[in-house]
Design a protein around this motif. Structure first.
Motif, PDB file in Angstrom:
ATOM      1  N   GLN A 350     -47.996 -25.498 -24.298  1.00  0.00           N
ATOM      2  CA  GLN A 350     -47.257 -26.659 -24.804  1.00  0.00           C
ATOM      3  C   GLN A 350     -45.735 -26.487 -24.745  1.00  0.00           C
ATOM      4  N   PRO A 351     -45.189 -26.146 -23.584  1.00  0.00           N
ATOM      5  CA  PRO A 351     -43.728 -26.165 -23.485  1.00  0.00           C
ATOM      6  C   PRO A 351     -43.221 -27.596 -23.560  1.00  0.00           C
ATOM      7  N   LYS A 352     -41.973 -27.761 -23.922  1.00  0.00           N
ATOM      8  CA  LYS A 352     -41.414 -29.115 -23.965  1.00  0.00           C
ATOM      9  C   LYS A 352     -41.162 -29.635 -22.545  1.00  0.00           C
ATOM     10  N   ILE A 353     -40.798 -28.708 -21.638  1.00  0.00           N
ATOM     11  CA  ILE A 353     -40.500 -29.068 -20.249  1.00  0.00           C
ATOM     12  C   ILE A 353     -41.191 -28.062 -19.349  1.00  0.00           C
ATOM     13  N   TYR A 354     -41.761 -28.536 -18.245  1.00  0.00           N
ATOM     14  CA  TYR A 354     -42.389 -27.625 -17.275  1.00  0.00           C
ATOM     15  C   TYR A 354     -41.840 -27.903 -15.881  1.00  0.00           C
ATOM     16  N   CYS A 355     -41.578 -26.808 -15.158  1.00  0.00           N
ATOM     17  CA  CYS A 355     -41.068 -26.913 -13.794  1.00  0.00           C
ATOM     18  C   CYS A 355     -41.823 -25.961 -12.874  1.00  0.00           C
ATOM     19  N   PRO A 356     -42.530 -26.469 -11.859  1.00  0.00           N
ATOM     20  CA  PRO A 356     -43.159 -25.590 -10.865  1.00  0.00           C
ATOM     21  C   PRO A 356     -42.129 -25.164  -9.818  1.00  0.00           C
ATOM     22  N   PHE A 357     -42.065 -23.868  -9.558  1.00  0.00           N
ATOM     23  CA  PHE A 357     -41.157 -23.376  -8.516  1.00  0.00           C
ATOM     24  C   PHE A 357     -41.780 -22.107  -7.935  1.00  0.00           C
ATOM     25  N   ALA A 358     -41.028 -21.358  -7.141  1.00  0.00           N
ATOM     26  CA  ALA A 358     -41.504 -20.106  -6.547  1.00  0.00           C
ATOM     27  C   ALA A 358     -42.706 -20.335  -5.629  1.00  0.00           C
ATOM     28  N   GLY A 359     -42.677 -21.448  -4.893  1.00  0.00           N
ATOM     29  CA  GLY A 359     -43.737 -21.698  -3.931  1.00  0.00           C
ATOM     30  C   GLY A 359     -43.237 -22.473  -2.722  1.00  0.00           C
ATOM     31  N   TYR A 360     -41.919 -22.523  -2.573  1.00  0.00           N
ATOM     32  CA  TYR A 360     -41.332 -23.353  -1.524  1.00  0.00           C
ATOM     33  C   TYR A 360     -40.978 -22.502  -0.307  1.00  0.00           C
ATOM     34  N   PHE A 361     -42.034 -22.051   0.394  1.00  0.00           N
ATOM     35  CA  PHE A 361     -41.835 -21.299   1.635  1.00  0.00           C
ATOM     36  C   PHE A 361     -42.672 -21.936   2.727  1.00  0.00           C
ATOM     37  N   THR A 362     -42.343 -21.611   3.966  1.00  0.00           N
ATOM     38  CA  THR A 362     -43.078 -22.164   5.094  1.00  0.00           C
ATOM     39  C   THR A 362     -43.222 -21.120   6.188  1.00  0.00           C
ATOM     40  N   GLU A 363     -44.287 -21.226   6.949  1.00  0.00           N
ATOM     41  CA  GLU A 363     -44.520 -20.345   8.098  1.00  0.00           C
ATOM     42  C   GLU A 363     -43.874 -21.020   9.306  1.00  0.00           C
ATOM     43  N   ALA A 364     -42.542 -20.911   9.390  1.00  0.00           N
ATOM     44  CA  ALA A 364     -41.762 -21.767  10.283  1.00  0.00           C
ATOM     45  C   ALA A 364     -41.774 -21.326  11.739  1.00  0.00           C
ATOM     46  N   HIS A 365     -41.968 -20.018  12.003  1.00  0.00           N
ATOM     47  CA  HIS A 365     -41.860 -19.558  13.389  1.00  0.00           C
ATOM     48  C   HIS A 365     -42.979 -20.179  14.233  1.00  0.00           C
ATOM     49  N   PRO A 366     -42.657 -20.629  15.441  1.00  0.00           N
ATOM     50  CA  PRO A 366     -43.671 -21.290  16.281  1.00  0.00           C
ATOM     51  C   PRO A 366     -44.934 -20.461  16.516  1.00  0.00           C
ATOM     52  N   SER A 367     -44.810 -19.141  16.567  1.00  0.00           N
ATOM     53  CA  SER A 367     -45.988 -18.314  16.816  1.00  0.00           C
ATOM     54  C   SER A 367     -46.922 -18.254  15.606  1.00  0.00           C
ATOM     55  N   ASP A 368     -46.470 -18.781  14.470  1.00  0.00           N
ATOM     56  CA  ASP A 368     -47.314 -18.826  13.271  1.00  0.00           C
ATOM     57  C   ASP A 368     -47.811 -20.244  12.980  1.00  0.00           C
ATOM     58  N   ARG A 369     -47.883 -21.035  14.018  1.00  0.00           N
ATOM     59  CA  ARG A 369     -48.320 -22.423  13.846  1.00  0.00           C
ATOM     60  C   ARG A 369     -49.726 -22.487  13.256  1.00  0.00           C
ATOM     61  N   TYR A 370     -50.610 -21.599  13.688  1.00  0.00           N
ATOM     62  CA  TYR A 370     -51.984 -21.601  13.165  1.00  0.00           C
ATOM     63  C   TYR A 370     -51.993 -21.378  11.657  1.00  0.00           C
ATOM     64  N   ILE A 371     -51.203 -20.414  11.191  1.00  0.00           N
ATOM     65  CA  ILE A 371     -51.147 -20.133   9.751  1.00  0.00           C
ATOM     66  C   ILE A 371     -50.595 -21.347   9.013  1.00  0.00           C
ATOM     67  N   LYS A 372     -49.539 -21.922   9.542  1.00  0.00           N
ATOM     68  CA  LYS A 372     -48.915 -23.068   8.879  1.00  0.00           C
ATOM     69  C   LYS A 372     -49.894 -24.216   8.746  1.00  0.00           C
TER      70      LYS A 372
END
Length: 592
Positions: A350-372
């Motif tokens: 029961q916090p007064k405010i909640y913020c989701p973070f620490a999950g904003y990453f991406t598998e950006a390199h073209p060779s990792d397209r399958y993972i992305k």
């Protein structure tokens, strides 16, 4: 400091005790909803919390268990023998923390008693004071990086502003504000939660150190030091402070903070409580069970991870059950479980405010397209919507780079539009370029190191790693970026039972794993004595295993327990030049 205290977590009256079956019993405390496992054989009773140590899943009866001693986790199918409190799948991993079972001689009742550390944030309590607008603000930078302004002090959390994480597997999804590095260099202090490179970013700290090498940085006293790699990295930081868990650190008369450990990974993971004028901010970061699940209720702001997908499993696995449809179903179910767990956690605290973070990453390199494409993640907006449905009284914040939350305004009137200030229109939110070549060239340079001319580097490296006396054989194959075996690359077996390097698999019964590693990343890890997280969490390998069992002892060693100092390759070269014949075809210059 208050000493450890004991607490009765479950009490059964004599009638309920007599009703216990021989073998496994599942019991629930009706007051707090927590679940327990009681194992009874004749007059002997053992008990534990019904919670898997791996990722906090719930145990159920194992239908494959014929002896009535084993339970199975609903998350990742780990198995616990409650007669011994040992995890049997994976073998040689954890021991379950056992509760003390106290059977009364007088009334026949049973109490399960847990030794708990006190809630350390209750030491020296402070009354919440009225805040003025602008007195406490949180500014989202990117991923797990937040700037906290409290009074006239500025504190930065987990700054990853440039470069990749996990060698080349993770890249920032959000574009940090243009003044992010200036903000970082002007901070009064920095908190870094743990050693993973999406939180401890050496490219970021390298740039920071050129501006302000003496900036105060605070980390928890984990068994593997957060900054174990600092000297090898070449980054010049001179004011790193390692502080004990559960002790208030005073910044000024109004501001203090406390670092807490994770219950699942106390050797490396931490979380944070910051208090200013009696107002608390809880940042659980990546912790699976922060502070063993004992957390303050009703804090002003709570922040946590939300996305999932921070592992090579199951995307990097192939063979057997690991079809694309199985992976998709597994990932979908895991993300749903995580979203529900986070919703329930926020509801319980029961916090007064909640913020989701620490999950904003991406598998950006073209060779990792399958993972992305395969590694789908929870959305922060979806989690916040789930929380609002469950707890309409909690204010949720889905941050974008540069957005600012004003705590005083939020506490006074959550509906006030000025509570959250969004960045100006036209501000770039998502990254669309990442300087791939700059960082991949560094990996490529490692692959060209002279040591790899000599095949004996393999034996030298694994002797340095120090893992043995375990009945596992691995085959390691160097590959290109698309995981195709590299002509002239190394392809070898390691038998960890006796730490030998056979030409063929031994005839005895043994567990077996095939691991295909991108050559640049593997050689960078080997050359610098880095942990294998760069390979596994960074999606830089592909794996199959027979039988399909997770070998916790092996992976835990190579992900958290390797020696703190890199291999002495200078000594190796002195020996190799005299005793070994160079293999020119394996020189990286010939491979690329």
């Amino acid at each position: 400091m208050t000493s450890q205290v004991s607490k009765t977590v479950l009490r059964l009256e004599a009638e309920d005790v007599r009703g216990l079956n021989d073998g496994i019993n599942f019991k629930k405390n009706q007051e707090d909803g927590k679940c327990y496992i009681i194992y009874k054989v004749k007059d002997k009773i053992r008990a534990c919390v019904n919670q898997c140590k791996h990722q906090g899943g719930l145990f159920i009866k194992d239908i494959e268990d014929l002896d009535g001693r084993t339970v199975r986790c609903t998350k990742h199918y780990w198995k616990l023998n409650v007669a011994t409190m040992e995890y049997v799948n994976p073998p040689d991993s954890f021991m379950q923390d056992e509760l003390e079972a106290v059977l009364s001689d007088t009334d026949g009742s049973l109490e399960l008693v847990e030794l708990n550390p006190p809630d350390p944030w209750t030491a020296e309590p402070r009354e919440a004071q009225e805040l003025h607008a602008g007195e406490i603000t949180l500014t989202y930078i990117t991923h797990a990086c937040m700037e906290l302004k409290a009074g006239n002090k500025r504190m930065m959390f987990d700054p990853w502003l440039i470069g990749p994480a996990f060698a080349r597997g993770w890249w920032l999804l959000h574009e940090p504000p243009s003044d992010a590095m200036d903000r970082l260099s002007q901070a009064d202090l920095i908190y870094i939660s743990h050693m993973h490179s999406d939180h401890l970013s050496y490219p970021t700290l390298q740039r920071l150190s050129k501006k302000r090498p003496d900036i105060p940085i605070y980390v928890g006293d984990t068994s593997r030091p957060v900054f174990w790699y600092l000297e090898k990295s070449g980054v010049n930081l001179t004011n790193i402070n390692v502080v004990p868990f559960g002790v208030w650190q005073n910044v000024d008369e109004h501001l203090r903070f406390m670092i807490l450990m994770d219950g699942i990974h106390p050797e490396m993971d931490t979380c944070l409580i910051v208090e200013y004028k009696g107002h608390m901010i809880l940042n659980t970061v990546d912790c699976t069970i922060p502070n063993n699940g004992r957390l303050p209720h009703g804090v002003d702001v709570m922040m946590s991870d939300f996305a999932g997908g921070a592992s090579g499993f199951p995307m990097t696995f192939h063979g057997g059950k690991y079809t694309e449809s199985w992976k998709a179903d597994f990932i979908k179910n895991e993300r749903k479980k995580l979203l529900n767990y986070k919703t329930q956690l926020v509801k319980s605290l029961q916090p007064k405010i909640y913020c989701p973070f620490a999950g904003y990453f991406t598998e950006a390199h073209p060779s990792d397209r399958y993972i992305k494409e395969t590694n789908s993640k929870n959305s922060a907006a979806d989690l916040n919507e789930s929380i609002r449905k469950s707890c309409p009284n909690i204010l949720t914040w889905t941050p974008v780079p540069g957005s600012v939350l004003d705590l005083a305004l939020a506490l006074k009137d959550p509906s006030n539009r000025r509570v959250i200030t969004e960045p100006p229109n036209g501000t770039k939110i998502f990254k669309d370029s990442w300087d791939f070549d700059l960082y991949l060239d560094e990996l490529k340079a490692s692959a060209s190191a002279e040591i790899f001319k000599y095949k004996s580097w393999i034996q030298f490296y694994y002797n340095w790693a120090g893992f043995k006396d375990y009945n596992l054989v691995i085959r390691v194959t160097e590959t290109d970026d698309d995981f195709k075996p590299l002509k002239g690359g190394y392809d070898y077996l390691v038998d960890f039972l006796d730490l030998s390097f056979p030409a063929v698999r031994p005839k005895r019964d043994h567990a077996y794993e095939e691991i295909k590693n991108r050559v640049n990343v593997m050689r960078h890890v080997v050359l610098n004595g880095r942990l294998w997280d760069d390979l596994y969490i960074g999606f830089n390998n592909r794996m199959s295993r027979d039988p399909d069992v997770y070998h916790h002892k092996f992976w835990n060693h190579f992900q958290t327990e390797l020696p703190l100092s890199a291999p002495d390759w200078d000594r190796f070269l002195q020996i190799a030049c005299e005793t070994d014949v160079p293999n020119e075809s394996s020189n990286a210059c010939a491979l690329f």
